[in-house]
Design a protein around this motif. Structure first.
Motif, PDB file in Angstrom:
ATOM      1  N   GLN A   1       9.356 -80.287 -27.874  1.00 21.10           N
ATOM      2  CA  GLN A   1       8.091 -80.026 -27.190  1.00 21.10           C
ATOM      3  C   GLN A   1       6.964 -80.820 -27.838  1.00 21.10           C
ATOM      4  O   GLN A   1       6.034 -81.283 -27.175  1.00 21.10           O
ATOM      5  N   ASN A   2       7.049 -80.999 -29.159  1.00 20.68           N
ATOM      6  CA  ASN A   2       6.033 -81.765 -29.861  1.00 20.68           C
ATOM      7  C   ASN A   2       5.985 -83.210 -29.355  1.00 20.68           C
ATOM      8  O   ASN A   2       4.906 -83.774 -29.134  1.00 20.68           O
ATOM      9  N   LEU A   3       7.176 -83.803 -29.142  1.00 16.41           N
ATOM     10  CA  LEU A   3       7.228 -85.165 -28.616  1.00 16.41           C
ATOM     11  C   LEU A   3       6.665 -85.210 -27.201  1.00 16.41           C
ATOM     12  O   LEU A   3       5.913 -86.126 -26.850  1.00 16.41           O
ATOM     13  N   GLU A   4       7.018 -84.236 -26.399  1.00 15.04           N
ATOM     14  CA  GLU A   4       6.497 -84.176 -25.025  1.00 15.04           C
ATOM     15  C   GLU A   4       4.973 -84.131 -25.037  1.00 15.04           C
ATOM     16  O   GLU A   4       4.305 -84.823 -24.259  1.00 15.04           O
ATOM     17  N   ASP A   5       4.396 -83.314 -25.925  1.00 15.77           N
ATOM     18  CA  ASP A   5       2.934 -83.199 -26.024  1.00 15.77           C
ATOM     19  C   ASP A   5       2.311 -84.521 -26.447  1.00 15.77           C
ATOM     20  O   ASP A   5       1.249 -84.920 -25.944  1.00 15.77           O
TER      21      ASP A   5
ATOM     22  N   SER B   1      -0.420 -86.767 -24.275  1.00 14.99           N
ATOM     23  CA  SER B   1      -1.687 -87.188 -24.873  1.00 14.99           C
ATOM     24  C   SER B   1      -1.828 -88.709 -24.828  1.00 14.99           C
ATOM     25  O   SER B   1      -2.903 -89.245 -24.522  1.00 14.99           O
ATOM     26  N   LEU B   2      -0.721 -89.422 -25.116  1.00 11.80           N
ATOM     27  CA  LEU B   2      -0.743 -90.885 -25.076  1.00 11.80           C
ATOM     28  C   LEU B   2      -1.038 -91.391 -23.668  1.00 11.80           C
ATOM     29  O   LEU B   2      -1.749 -92.385 -23.491  1.00 11.80           O
ATOM     30  N   LYS B   3      -0.526 -90.710 -22.650  1.00  5.02           N
ATOM     31  CA  LYS B   3      -0.766 -91.133 -21.267  1.00  5.02           C
ATOM     32  C   LYS B   3      -2.261 -91.069 -20.936  1.00  5.02           C
ATOM     33  O   LYS B   3      -2.804 -91.960 -20.271  1.00  5.02           O
TER      34      LYS B   3
END
Length: 835
Positions: A673-677, A681-683
């Motif tokens: 989930q941390n990577l997904e977040d 944010s990067l998008k």
């Protein structure tokens, strides 16, 4: 309610009202009997059972020994252990079934309930008006209120007796005249638009097909009232939904036996009506086979025995690993069944396994290493059962066994060739479309040149999809029924441009102005193994389209003068575009080429489409079987590169996560989930940057990949970037991400002056700046740098004054930088202004 019973009435799954009503009548004949609580009934039967359940004696458990009673069927239920049944009692009006020894009645009447009611009348059994009503419902439903051709005078007599016993016509009417939802009516509309009629010996037969996301089991009740179907001598409706295909038919003449016709497709019924349910076979294929059957052209390859390789090549279990490998290699086989000394099948061995074993156990017998987890089929099994085994369970070879002897084998290529044969007779949807102005002229030229050469040419694939979606088109793909390279060279000579031919593939590329053109000879492809590069042979347009990945990419537009602008759609691509669906053309599509897994997700993400339920199921199966690991690394990486260029990369990555594909491509990777977040944010950051600084745009997809790879070991990620042919700036930035980015981030959090921020971030590659900006802790500072600090300039007069003092070269540059930093700090810093 549970009763202790010796007679148990068991209904088929999905049983209709005739079966349920007959079950209640049977319970009046056998007062001590119980109905095994049905798990699933048709909609109407389910409603009646819900409203009148109190009339039935039910049980949820089977006794150790009992008498089995079947209504409206003579097929033994798969869920019932045969050894627990003492005898079978049957009341059925269908002529077919696998129960040979039974008591009861099997006869041709309109409803099975009629047969039970006749016994009730003969024995003088008393009924309450409520019981008579529920029993009468079955007769009314199965005779179509006494209008179906299979209705007999016995059905009318049975109904008359039930009315005498108090059956309530008002209640019967309420259930018979059911209302239909908007969704059901919409389904009927779609089915009606597909109706085709064939004429045989003066008889009119209507055939309708539909592909639905969800099956409506009661839709046939509404279809029976449709004029075009009702007035035909016979009709068949074929509905594909949720990985299954349902076929039901009605005959209104003695010349056409609906039940017998559908028995050819593993179904059954009686002369007036029949039905069957098949898995892993498309509606279009069944329709084609049905039409051929009706015309007397019975398919020669409907059963496994028709397509199997026979006699099979078998290996003996006592052969050594080394010798078995030699046997397979000499014959070019990838797998083979293994038998013992008595000829019994004990397993399957693969060349791939033997290659690994040959290093360690070259002299050991192969009996120790065979794969014993496999499925066999009989020669009489339908072809689509083989398709299911090869797609659902991932077997690469199916032994075909008859009376304990291996008589043949079936492989994925056998299945693929069979499906292509079936599709060969599919008729295409034809309609005119407007070809965009920027490609219309050159498309006409291609068609004229093709005609002059005696060829036919078509725009194909994704270009057609984009034209129908109203998108701009600059890359044109043509398929030529003829020599594509010759046609391309003729066009190139007109425009005096170079042709880039690839004779081994029958293709050629060229560029005319701003348009990129690719010409390909219509071809068929075969694959030696999943994901391998194909072997190519010339073929027709139809065969060329069959080999493509998804329905929306399997359309063509004719550029031939006599049919210019005609859309050709064999597989429902127009429909799927409208419904925003990604659908594979055949069940082994992902097995034939696992790279299509990634393509499906890329198109779904790019277009905002979703995979059809059957496609999603097949995709999951292919991923779980590990087929992505079998595909060539080069092709996988090329598909990853294409995905990284997409504007909707985040949507594609979300689909990657949903279907767990990267776990099979990147060693040691796991979604969190941390990577997904972080990616979300990067998008936001890349969207902001592309708007604020359009001239600085980079391939943001690589930045997303860098964040993904940052979660695994550096050596693995650097190897992956090498495999995917990442640009040098990506590889260099990736090294910095591992070594210095966290240090920069920590120092950035402590920085208080603008000059400190500037010194930390100047010289850092833009990709790393965007990744830093996606971190909430330092976001404002990175934004300040990108928006203002990096653009601070020293006034020209100050530079002149430095030069007049004799400063030059490196010394001058250092003084300019110092002044620049003082100027940054003289203003109120962005940080200091924050509350």
């Amino acid at each position: 309610m549970v009763h202790s019973c010796k007679e148990i009435v068991v209904l088929n799954e999905g049983a209709d009202l005739d079966a349920l009503s007959a079950a209640l009548a049977v319970q009046k004949l056998y007062p001590g009997s119980c109905l095994l609580t049905p798990r699933y009934l048709s909609k109407r039967a389910g409603e009646v059972f819900r409203d009148y359940r109190h009339l039935f004696h039910t049980t949820d458990e089977l006794p150790e020994r009992f008498v089995l009673i079947l209504t409206d069927t003579r097929y033994f239920p798969e869920s019932i252990p045969k050894e627990t049944v003492e005898k079978v009692i049957v009341y059925d009006h269908h002529p077919t079934g696998d129960v040979e020894n039974y008591e009861g009645k099997v006869d041709r009447v309109g409803a099975a309930t009629t047969l039970v009611v006749e016994d009730l009348m003969e024995r003088g059994v008393e009924l309450t008006p409520e019981e008579a009503t529920v029993i009468a419902l079955g007769i009314y439903e199965d005779t179509g209120n006494f209008t179906y051709e299979g209705t007999t005078e016995r059905d009318l007599k049975a109904a008359s007796w039930l009315l005498y016993k108090g059956a309530d016509l008002k209640i019967i009417r309420r259930y018979m005249l059911e209302s239909f939802t908007k969704e059901q009516i919409d389904i009927v509309r779609r089915i009606l638009s597909s109706i085709e009629k064939i004429y045989l010996d003066g008889r009119e037969i209507a055939i309708a097909t539909a592909v639905l996301e969800k099956y409506e089991p009661d839709i046939n009740a509404l279809l029976y009232e449709v004029k075009d179907l009702k007035e035909a001598d016979a009709f068949f409706v074929i509905i594909e939904a949720e990985g299954k295909t349902y076929v039901f038919g009605r005959s209104q003449t003695e010349d056409i036996d609906a039940g017998n016709i559908l028995s050819y497709f593993s179904g059954g019924g009686h002369p007036e009506a029949g039905a069957t349910k098949l898995e892993n076979v498309s509606a279009s294929r069944i329709k084609n086979m049905l039409v051929n059957y009706l015309k007397g052209i019975k398919s020669q390859k409907l059963r496994v025995g028709d397509i199997m390789s026979s006699p099979p090549f078998l290996l003996s279990d006592h052969l050594s690993v080394k010798d078995a490998l030699l046997e397979l290699s000499e014959r070019g086989f990838a797998n083979a069944p293994v038998i013992d000394r008595d000829g019994n099948l004990i397993g399957i061995i693969s060349k791939k396994s033997l290659l690994k074993l040959s290093r360690l156990y070259p002299e050991e017998p192969i009996e120790e290493f065979v794969n014993k987890d496999f499925t066999t089929l009989s020669p009489d099994s339908p072809v689509w059962e083989a398709e299911e085994v090869l797609t659902k369970f991932g077997q690469k070879l199916i032994p075909v066994v008859e009376e304990g002897v291996v008589v043949g084998v079936v492989t994925r290529l056998d299945i693929l060739h069979r499906m292509k044969e079936d599709l060969g007779e599919v008729k295409a949807l034809h309609k005119r479309v407007k070809i965009p102005g920027n490609i219309e002229s050159i498309s006409k030229e291609v068609g004229e040149i093709a005609q002059g050469l005696g060829y036919k040419a078509y725009i194909v694939g994704g270009v057609v999809r984009d034209i129908l979606l109203g998108k701009e088109v600059w890359d044109l793909d043509f398929v030529v029924e003829g020599d594509a390279i010759e046609l391309a060279e003729r066009l190139a000579s007109r425009y005096k441009v170079k042709t880039h031919p690839f004779p081994e593939f029958g293709t050629a590329h060229l560029k005319v102005g701003t348009l990129k053109l690719e010409f390909a000879t219509a071809r068929r492809e075969t694959y030696s193994r999943p994901g391998a590069y194909p072997k190519v042979e010339r073929a027709s347009l139809k065969e060329d389209l069959v080999r493509r990945d998804f329905t929306i990419n399997a359309m063509a537009i004719s550029v031939n003068p006599e049919s210019f602008g005609t859309l050709i759609d064999y597989f429902g691509g127009v429909r799927d575009l409208k419904d925003k669906i990604i659908r594979v053309l055949h069940p082994v599509s992902f097995i034939e080429d696992p790279v299509r897994i990634l393509r499906a997700l890329r198109f779904a993400g790019r277009l905002g489409f979703k995979c059809s339920k059957s496609t999603e199921r097949l995709l999951k199966q292919a991923v779980n079987l590990g087929l992505l690991e079998e595909a060539p690394t080069g092709r996988i990486m090329n598909e990853i590169r294409l995905a990284l260029r997409e504007d909707r990369i985040l949507e594609i990555l979300s689909l990657y996560r949903k279907f767990k594909v990267l776990e099979h491509i990147i060693k040691g990777f796991n979604w969190t989930q941390n990577l997904e977040d972080k990616l979300v944010s990067l998008k936001k950051v890349t969207d902001w940057h592309s708007l604020e600084f359009p001239s600085e745009r980079i391939d943001y997809g690589w930045v997303f990949l860098m964040v993904i790879l940052s979660t695994i070991k550096p050596d693995v990620s650097m190897k992956f970037l090498q495999d995917v042919s990442a640009p040098s700036w990506v590889r260099e930035s990736m090294e910095s991400l591992y070594t210095t980015l966290n240090i920069i981030k920590g120092n950035l959090q402590k920085a208080e002056r603008n000059s400190e921020i500037y010194k930390l971030l100047k010289g850092v590659h833009l990709s790393l700046l965007l990744i830093l900006m996606s971190c909430r802790e330092v976001q404002d500072k990175v934004k300040l740098f990108l928006e203002r600090l990096r653009f601070v300039k020293v006034p020209p007069e100050a530079v002149r004054e430095m030069k007049e003092r004799g400063l030059e070269g490196r010394e001058l540059g250092e003084e300019i930088e110092k002044l620049k930093e003082r100027l940054m700090d003289e203003e109120k810093s962005f940080i200091m202004e924050r509350p």
